[in-house]
Design a protein around this motif. Sequence first.
Motif, mmCIF file in Angstrom:
data_model
loop_
_atom_site.group_PDB
_atom_site.id
_atom_site.type_symbol
_atom_site.label_atom_id
_atom_site.label_comp_id
_atom_site.label_asym_id
_atom_site.label_seq_id
_atom_site.Cartn_x
_atom_site.Cartn_y
_atom_site.Cartn_z
ATOM 1 N N HIS A 118 0.821 -1.210 0.000
ATOM 2 C CA HIS A 118 0.000 0.000 0.000
ATOM 3 C C HIS A 118 0.857 1.263 0.000
ATOM 4 O O HIS A 118 0.358 2.366 0.233
ATOM 5 C CB HIS A 118 -0.931 0.014 1.216
ATOM 6 N N LEU A 119 2.158 1.086 -0.234
ATOM 7 C CA LEU A 119 3.119 2.185 -0.261
ATOM 8 C C LEU A 119 3.190 2.917 1.076
ATOM 9 O O LEU A 119 3.288 4.140 1.147
ATOM 10 C CB LEU A 119 2.806 3.169 -1.396
ATOM 11 N N CYS A 120 3.163 2.143 2.147
ATOM 12 C CA CYS A 120 3.446 2.666 3.482
ATOM 13 C C CYS A 120 4.837 2.205 3.889
ATOM 14 O O CYS A 120 5.193 1.040 3.693
ATOM 15 C CB CYS A 120 2.439 2.141 4.511
ATOM 16 N N LEU A 121 5.624 3.110 4.424
ATOM 17 C CA LEU A 121 6.863 2.712 5.067
ATOM 18 C C LEU A 121 6.522 2.245 6.469
ATOM 19 O O LEU A 121 5.897 2.978 7.243
ATOM 20 C CB LEU A 121 7.847 3.879 5.120
ATOM 21 N N ALA A 122 6.915 1.040 6.821
ATOM 22 C CA ALA A 122 6.533 0.466 8.111
ATOM 23 C C ALA A 122 7.767 -0.027 8.854
ATOM 24 O O ALA A 122 8.624 -0.708 8.276
ATOM 25 C CB ALA A 122 5.557 -0.689 7.896
ATOM 26 N N PHE A 123 7.847 0.332 10.113
ATOM 27 C CA PHE A 123 8.903 -0.123 11.009
ATOM 28 C C PHE A 123 8.267 -1.184 11.897
ATOM 29 O O PHE A 123 7.373 -0.885 12.691
ATOM 30 C CB PHE A 123 9.437 1.055 11.824
ATOM 31 N N ILE A 124 8.703 -2.435 11.762
ATOM 32 C CA ILE A 124 8.000 -3.585 12.335
ATOM 33 C C ILE A 124 8.886 -4.308 13.336
ATOM 34 O O ILE A 124 10.082 -4.521 13.091
ATOM 35 C CB ILE A 124 7.573 -4.560 11.205
ATOM 36 N N TRP A 125 8.290 -4.689 14.456
ATOM 37 C CA TRP A 125 8.974 -5.428 15.514
ATOM 38 C C TRP A 125 8.465 -6.864 15.544
ATOM 39 O O TRP A 125 7.271 -7.109 15.348
ATOM 40 C CB TRP A 125 8.723 -4.732 16.848
ATOM 41 N N ARG A 126 9.373 -7.826 15.791
ATOM 42 C CA ARG A 126 8.996 -9.219 15.953
ATOM 43 C C ARG A 126 9.426 -9.695 17.332
ATOM 44 O O ARG A 126 10.568 -9.458 17.754
ATOM 45 C CB ARG A 126 9.688 -10.103 14.899
ATOM 46 N N ASP A 127 8.510 -10.399 18.031
ATOM 47 C CA ASP A 127 8.875 -10.923 19.348
ATOM 48 C C ASP A 127 9.564 -12.275 19.208
ATOM 49 O O ASP A 127 9.788 -12.769 18.101
ATOM 50 C CB ASP A 127 7.660 -10.984 20.271
ATOM 51 N N ALA A 128 9.913 -12.870 20.339
ATOM 52 C CA ALA A 128 10.686 -14.113 20.341
ATOM 53 C C ALA A 128 9.938 -15.274 19.713
ATOM 54 O O ALA A 128 10.554 -16.264 19.298
ATOM 55 C CB ALA A 128 11.092 -14.470 21.775
ATOM 56 N N GLU A 129 8.609 -15.177 19.636
ATOM 57 C CA GLU A 129 7.814 -16.228 18.998
ATOM 58 C C GLU A 129 7.522 -15.916 17.542
ATOM 59 O O GLU A 129 6.788 -16.633 16.881
ATOM 60 C CB GLU A 129 6.487 -16.427 19.760
ATOM 61 N N GLY A 130 8.084 -14.814 17.032
ATOM 62 C CA GLY A 130 7.882 -14.465 15.644
ATOM 63 C C GLY A 130 6.631 -13.655 15.368
ATOM 64 O O GLY A 130 6.317 -13.365 14.208
ATOM 65 N N ARG A 131 5.900 -13.260 16.407
ATOM 66 C CA ARG A 131 4.719 -12.429 16.204
ATOM 67 C C ARG A 131 5.147 -10.997 15.900
ATOM 68 O O ARG A 131 6.060 -10.472 16.527
ATOM 69 C CB ARG A 131 3.829 -12.476 17.454
#
Length: 624
Positions: A118-131
């Motif tokens: 959707h042409l959004c720049l996204a800063f994404i975090w993943r937890d230890a379970e991959g969520r």
Amino acid sequence: MAHARPKPRPQPHAVREEGRLALWRLLANEKGRPLRRGSAGATFHGPETGRTTATKWRSLARILEGRASWRADYPANFDQQEFTIEAWVSWPKMPTGRQVIFDRPIGQGGWRLELTRHLCLAFIWRDAEGREQVLKSVQMVDELRPRRWYHLAATFRNHCYTGQPYIQSYSRAEILFTPAGELFPRTVAMMRHFEHPQIAEGEGPLWIGRDAPGQSPFQGALCEVALSARAKLKNEFPTLGQKPPRSPTFSDDFDMGSVFCPVEAPDGRIVLGARPYLGHGNYWLYAQLDGCTGKQLAFEALAVPGGQGMLLAMWVSYDRKTWARIPGGHYQGDQLVPGSFTFSHKFKRSPAWLAACVPWSNTDTDRLAAELRGHKKVRLIEAATSVEGRPVRLFQVTDPNVPDYAKRTVYIQTGQHSPMEMMAGRSCASAIRYLLSPSSRRRALLQNFCFLFVPIVNVDCAAHGGSGHNAAGVNTNRDWADPQQPEVKGLKSFLRNWLDQGNSLDLALDIHAGGAWLNHALLLIPEQDTAQLRAGWYEDQLRFLACLDRHADVAEEDAVPHRLAETKFSDALPRQWGTPAFCLELSNMTYRSRADGGTKPVTQQHLELLGPQLVEAAIAFLEP
């Protein structure tokens, strides 16, 4: 057949930056193809020496048809609690589909910066379970243009210290992007509460141009990637891709000179961006200009994000003693003008100095001490010592022939925060000179009153031209309940000893300055809150406001309500000792004249007249 010459890509201006860990120059043309075989990642710049050394990473994928990816070794000792990742990026055509720009796997967790479908720049975090959880996103659909270069950055800070409401239980994620040829980023930031998942520590590579599984590759061109071990502020990014002006030259190498970056804009404006000090935001600007004689120069000044309301006016001097205000700024009358702070000035000679207020520095305090040393009615006291070992000077002004315990005591301090707040030191100096001037009335006053003046509390900040914190990174005005910082601990110990010796403390004033369009008192504590203090406190506030209104250019109608905060000077002293303690905010912009009630522009002369006015208001309060 002649081929059209390709448009040049941005040429990042190599600078040494605090906290920089790595700078990768990725030598690719606009289509993402290498300029010569094997040159996909040619240089690595260390943070300390700036010298070019061999890279410690290797290419794991070929560059083909605008698709590129690299695996970089992440510094082993890198602290994930605070960092900035940035790059120059371009797309040969309008992007479609999901594209990963950076991926940092840490076990099953980690973080990623991507351009969504959707042409959004996204800063994404993943937890230890991959969520996964999106910490920050910003819509680019109206901004992206094919073949245009963008300076892109993502910053993160765990458990950051926020300006308001002065707590340490937030994290900050921010995405910034700047089209090439422009100077300052568009930005969207977000605070996450402490209870939200945090980015974990751990070893692992940094993937540039793809995610760890090798999916969703970046389909554009990268010409530079930089990694810093701190969360950079918005107005620091002009130093990449832009150059300082050749003339005039700028310097901050003098007492109270600020940390800033000068940048020459495409239209010829000189942009001055305040930079952080000890990791904290800054809105103080104080610069020396050389080579400016006879030149008409246009400027734009940028404070830290959220600091626009503090940077109101600019002043010029040719000797650092006499200052004149330059027209322009964020305010017209009492209305905040949105946008940047711009001003223009024709300089008479060189060198010249620009400052965000009429400065009062440690050098000025030293000159005042030298002027008054040996005066029989002045006692110079080193009431405290700063984090870096500088003395916090206190000037006691009274008639020594009358015991201190037989007199009333007025304590006035200034300069707890940034150097902008220290302009009130000039009012302290004029108040001292007023009390010592020949007059039978003032001789009698000093037989009945003892005045204690502290022109600068935060002396280390004054020396460095820093932020509103001391050298330990602490806001001293939030340290008065149970002092931990040496400046506040020393001053409060002096006042406690003063009381233990049988002397009184009848009135205490804490003068702030700078971030206001009009002089005002930071009152009134609501009546229901004053129940926590002593009887009659609320009425004392009203009476002191009336005294200010009659004797000083601080109008009663401009008082600003505030709630009790036990850690602040003006709340800790009344709560612990019952001392009437009030906070004033002086403006470097306008004041309401008590002569005719009109709003007048602040001048250096007005600041010097204000000192005697505050003395008279204090006397009127204590001798109704």
